[in-house]
Design a protein around this motif. Structure first.
Motif, mmCIF file in Angstrom:
data_model
loop_
_atom_site.group_PDB
_atom_site.id
_atom_site.type_symbol
_atom_site.label_atom_id
_atom_site.label_comp_id
_atom_site.label_asym_id
_atom_site.label_seq_id
_atom_site.Cartn_x
_atom_site.Cartn_y
_atom_site.Cartn_z
ATOM 1 N N THR A 5 59.366 88.949 44.703
ATOM 2 C CA THR A 5 58.457 88.823 45.835
ATOM 3 C C THR A 5 56.831 88.876 45.313
ATOM 4 O OG1 THR A 5 58.675 91.236 46.012
ATOM 5 C CG2 THR A 5 60.326 89.844 47.111
ATOM 6 N N ASP A 6 56.263 88.696 46.219
ATOM 7 C CA ASP A 6 54.861 88.647 45.803
ATOM 8 C C ASP A 6 54.284 90.243 45.495
ATOM 9 O OD1 ASP A 6 54.324 85.954 46.368
ATOM 10 O OD2 ASP A 6 53.600 86.145 48.422
ATOM 11 N N GLU A 7 55.048 91.160 46.280
ATOM 12 C CA GLU A 7 54.694 92.569 45.821
ATOM 13 C C GLU A 7 55.270 92.965 44.466
ATOM 14 O OE1 GLU A 7 56.552 94.940 48.790
ATOM 15 O OE2 GLU A 7 54.974 94.674 50.144
ATOM 16 N N GLU A 8 56.655 92.446 44.095
ATOM 17 C CA GLU A 8 56.986 92.544 42.823
ATOM 18 C C GLU A 8 56.264 92.017 41.759
ATOM 19 O OE1 GLU A 8 61.887 92.891 43.986
ATOM 20 O OE2 GLU A 8 60.907 90.919 43.697
ATOM 21 N N GLU A 59 52.876 91.316 41.781
ATOM 22 C CA GLU A 59 51.854 92.186 41.687
ATOM 23 C C GLU A 59 51.971 93.488 40.895
ATOM 24 O OE1 GLU A 59 48.696 94.745 44.500
ATOM 25 O OE2 GLU A 59 49.458 92.705 45.245
ATOM 26 N N GLY A 60 53.170 94.069 41.128
ATOM 27 C CA GLY A 60 53.597 95.379 40.365
ATOM 28 C C GLY A 60 53.733 95.015 38.636
ATOM 29 N N ARG A 120 50.290 94.424 36.477
ATOM 30 C CA ARG A 120 49.233 95.575 36.035
ATOM 31 C C ARG A 120 49.962 96.753 35.731
ATOM 32 N NH1 ARG A 120 50.597 98.975 40.980
ATOM 33 N NH2 ARG A 120 51.123 97.448 42.634
#
Length: 57
Positions: A7-10, A12-13, A16
């Protein structure tokens, strides 16, 4: 059609660095005395060998 793996959240994590405390830094990135003895120069290892072993430990 290709299905997204993350997912987009995964994503992003994954892009970084994680938050890590000072205690965890020392616990995970400090060699134990047994590791230091194994990597030590007394075993005929040069600087490059010792660095590689330290990173792998």
């Amino acid at each position: 059609m290709v299905a997204p793996v993350f997912t987009d959240e995964e994503l992003e994590g994954l892009r970084r660095f994680p938050e890590i405390g000072r205690e965890d830094l020392f616990r995970f990135f400090t060699l134990a005395p047994a590791d230091v003895a194994f990597v030590g120069p007394g075993r005929g290892r040069g600087p490059a060998d010792r660095l590689g072993l330290a990173v792998a430990a």
